[in-house]
Write an enzyme that holds these catalytic residues in place. Structure first.
Site, PDB file in Angstrom:
ATOM      1  N   SER A 142      15.430 -46.869  36.869  1.00 27.73           N
ATOM      2  CA  SER A 142      15.344 -46.476  38.281  1.00 27.73           C
ATOM      3  C   SER A 142      13.920 -46.758  38.743  1.00 27.73           C
ATOM      4  CB  SER A 142      15.619 -44.968  38.386  1.00 27.73           C
ATOM      5  OG  SER A 142      15.330 -44.483  39.681  1.00 27.73           O
ATOM      6  N   TYR A 155      14.062 -35.765  36.618  1.00 29.08           N
ATOM      7  CA  TYR A 155      14.718 -37.080  36.599  1.00 29.08           C
ATOM      8  C   TYR A 155      13.688 -38.174  36.319  1.00 29.08           C
ATOM      9  CZ  TYR A 155      17.658 -40.973  38.299  1.00 29.08           C
ATOM     10  OH  TYR A 155      18.380 -42.136  38.421  1.00 29.08           O
TER      11      TYR A 155
HETATM   12  N1  LIG Z   1      22.666 -44.216  42.634  1.00 29.24           N
HETATM   13  C1  LIG Z   1      21.350 -44.384  42.678  1.00 29.24           C
HETATM   14  O1  LIG Z   1      20.717 -44.226  43.751  1.00 29.24           O
HETATM   15  C2  LIG Z   1      20.605 -44.824  41.437  1.00 29.24           C
HETATM   16  C3  LIG Z   1      19.300 -45.327  41.625  1.00 29.24           C
HETATM   17  C4  LIG Z   1      18.583 -45.725  40.505  1.00 29.24           C
HETATM   18  C5  LIG Z   1      19.119 -45.616  39.253  1.00 29.24           C
HETATM   19  N2  LIG Z   1      20.383 -45.111  39.083  1.00 29.24           N
HETATM   20  C6  LIG Z   1      20.890 -44.995  37.718  1.00 29.24           C
HETATM   21  O2  LIG Z   1      21.941 -45.952  37.550  1.00 29.24           O
HETATM   22  C7  LIG Z   1      22.949 -45.413  36.692  1.00 29.24           C
HETATM   23  C8  LIG Z   1      24.285 -45.373  37.430  1.00 29.24           C
HETATM   24  O3  LIG Z   1      24.118 -44.756  38.675  1.00 29.24           O
HETATM   25  P1  LIG Z   1      25.380 -44.327  39.557  1.00 29.24           P
HETATM   26  O4  LIG Z   1      24.877 -44.021  40.914  1.00 29.24           O
HETATM   27  O5  LIG Z   1      26.487 -45.283  39.366  1.00 29.24           O
HETATM   28  O6  LIG Z   1      25.720 -42.926  38.836  1.00 29.24           O
HETATM   29  P2  LIG Z   1      27.048 -42.027  38.894  1.00 29.24           P
HETATM   30  O7  LIG Z   1      27.916 -42.506  39.995  1.00 29.24           O
HETATM   31  O8  LIG Z   1      26.611 -40.615  38.862  1.00 29.24           O
HETATM   32  O9  LIG Z   1      27.767 -42.403  37.511  1.00 29.24           O
HETATM   33  C9  LIG Z   1      27.236 -42.012  36.278  1.00 29.24           C
HETATM   34  C10 LIG Z   1      28.130 -42.523  35.174  1.00 29.24           C
HETATM   35  O10 LIG Z   1      27.620 -42.056  33.913  1.00 29.24           O
HETATM   36  C11 LIG Z   1      28.683 -41.508  33.169  1.00 29.24           C
HETATM   37  N3  LIG Z   1      28.179 -40.471  32.273  1.00 29.24           N
HETATM   38  C12 LIG Z   1      27.395 -39.418  32.602  1.00 29.24           C
HETATM   39  N4  LIG Z   1      27.167 -38.651  31.515  1.00 29.24           N
HETATM   40  C13 LIG Z   1      27.819 -39.261  30.485  1.00 29.24           C
HETATM   41  C14 LIG Z   1      27.984 -38.951  29.109  1.00 29.24           C
HETATM   42  N5  LIG Z   1      27.431 -37.842  28.577  1.00 29.24           N
HETATM   43  N6  LIG Z   1      28.715 -39.758  28.335  1.00 29.24           N
HETATM   44  C15 LIG Z   1      29.300 -40.854  28.875  1.00 29.24           C
HETATM   45  N7  LIG Z   1      29.178 -41.210  30.155  1.00 29.24           N
HETATM   46  C16 LIG Z   1      28.457 -40.422  30.952  1.00 29.24           C
HETATM   47  C17 LIG Z   1      29.658 -40.961  34.209  1.00 29.24           C
HETATM   48  O11 LIG Z   1      30.987 -40.948  33.727  1.00 29.24           O
HETATM   49  P3  LIG Z   1      31.808 -39.641  33.244  1.00 29.24           P
HETATM   50  O12 LIG Z   1      31.427 -38.527  34.158  1.00 29.24           O
HETATM   51  O13 LIG Z   1      33.230 -40.110  33.383  1.00 29.24           O
HETATM   52  O14 LIG Z   1      31.385 -39.455  31.831  1.00 29.24           O
HETATM   53  C18 LIG Z   1      29.555 -42.037  35.290  1.00 29.24           C
HETATM   54  O15 LIG Z   1      30.431 -43.103  34.995  1.00 29.24           O
HETATM   55  C19 LIG Z   1      22.459 -44.039  36.259  1.00 29.24           C
HETATM   56  O16 LIG Z   1      21.769 -44.157  35.035  1.00 29.24           O
HETATM   57  C20 LIG Z   1      21.495 -43.648  37.381  1.00 29.24           C
HETATM   58  O17 LIG Z   1      20.535 -42.720  36.929  1.00 29.24           O
HETATM   59  C21 LIG Z   1      21.135 -44.721  40.169  1.00 29.24           C
END
Ligand SMILES: NC(=O)c1ccc[n+]([C@@H]2O[C@H](COP(=O)([O-])OP(=O)(O)OC[C@H]3O[C@@H](n4cnc5c(N)ncnc54)[C@H](OP(=O)(O)O)[C@@H]3O)[C@@H](O)[C@H]2O)c1
Length: 256
Positions: A142, A155
């Site tokens: 991120s 975070y």
């Molecule tokens: N959205 C943003 O603005 C943003 C910006 C920068 C970076 N990121 C990073 O990019 C990545 C994806 O972001 P996103 O927005 O797509 O997040 P999200 O919609 O919250 O999805 C997170 C994913 O991680 C899985 N997960 C969480 N805990 C887990 C565990 N213990 N074991 C297995 N799977 C797990 C969840 O699936 P289940 O709940 O089904 O397990 C879900 O598929 C993350 O690492 C986030 O920190 C996001």
């Protein structure tokens, strides 16, 4: 753990995408499939993985990646069905926006588990395989892995730590055929990220209020697939991607 991993064509590249049940991981799975990859989609929610598999023809495996025994089982099963060319360490997320003075220890611990230990467990378990035949490791960190902001402490600390896995590994594996790629997004509007962080839909929607075109999960998936499709001698060390309306973690243009 539930599984439906079927054998892959040996000539087709095959990836594992963690956190594939929604958001960036789901979009990456879809785009990799569109580009001819075999994909094993991994997350905890079986129903969402099954629905994704039906939609795009990926394989899936349900596991809690914080738990190393689940990860070792998952890796054993996935590799028994065929080799792996790339791992996309995407599982993660944020919890809360409390300042340090009011920080909640359990949220800090959980963010470390969710972002750092998931990536460490998966990376370590696949590493002997990748070192032997070559392959790519992508880390979805991120812009929070590069700079901080008030209310971001837990975070930001976790994402900095996740990034250190990537930067350390690149040095430890220098000369070996394993690429280590960091993708560092700014504001990406996904259905669950801010909802999980803030706990209610209204607060989650306010995060994006007045922001013209926050990034989409597909934007990030395109970057991931691009890095994976560079010639094998090219390593995209780190790619920062923000919407045009965002200059830093806190400097954001809003049409309000
Ligand atoms: N959205 C943003 O603005 C943003 C910006 C920068 C970076 N990121 C990073 O990019 C990545 C994806 O972001 P996103 O927005 O797509 O997040 P999200 O919609 O919250 O999805 C997170 C994913 O991680 C899985 N997960 C969480 N805990 C887990 C565990 N213990 N074991 C297995 N799977 C797990 C969840 O699936 P289940 O709940 O089904 O397990 C879900 O598929 C993350 O690492 C986030 O920190 C996001």
């Amino acid at each position: 753990m539930s599984t439906d991993v079927t054998s892959a064509e040996p000539t087709v590249r095959r990836a594992v995408v963690t956190g594939a049940s929604t958001g960036i991981g789901e979009a990456t799975t879809i785009l990799l499939r569109e580009n001819g990859w075999e994909v094993v989609a991994v997350a905890r929610r079986v129903e969402r993985l099954k629905a994704l598999a039906e939609r795009v023809g990926c394989q899936w495996y349900a596991a809690d990646l914080r738990d190393d025994t689940h990860v070792v089982e998952m890796v054993k099963k996935v590799l028994s069905e065929g080799p792996i060319d790339a791992i996309v360490n995407n599982a993660g997320g944020a919890l809360g926006v409390e300042h340090i003075a009011d920080s909640d220890t359990s949220k800090w611990r959980e963010m470390y588990e969710r972002n750092v230990m998931t990536a460490l467990n998966v990376t370590r378990a696949f590493l002997p395989h990748l070192r032997k035949r070559g392959g790519d490791l992508v880390f979805l960190t991120s812009t929070a892995a590069h700079d901080t902001y008030p209310g971001g402490g837990g975070y930001v600390a976790a994402k900095h730590a996740e990034r250190i896995i990537a930067t350390t590994l690149r040095q430890e594996l220098v000369g070996e055929p394993v690429r280590i790629i960091e993708i560092a997004p700014g504001m990406v509007k996904t259905p669950e990220f801010s909802l999980n962080r803030l706990g209610d839909a209204h607060a989650a929607e306010k995060v994006y209020e007045g922001v013209e075109n926050p990034l989409s999960a597909h934007d990030i998936a395109e970057a991931i697939v691009w890095t994976l499709s560079r010639p094998s001698h090219v390593n995209i060390d780190s790619m920062t991607i923000r919407p045009v309306a965002q200059a830093t973690n806190t400097c954001i243009a809003r049409n309000l």
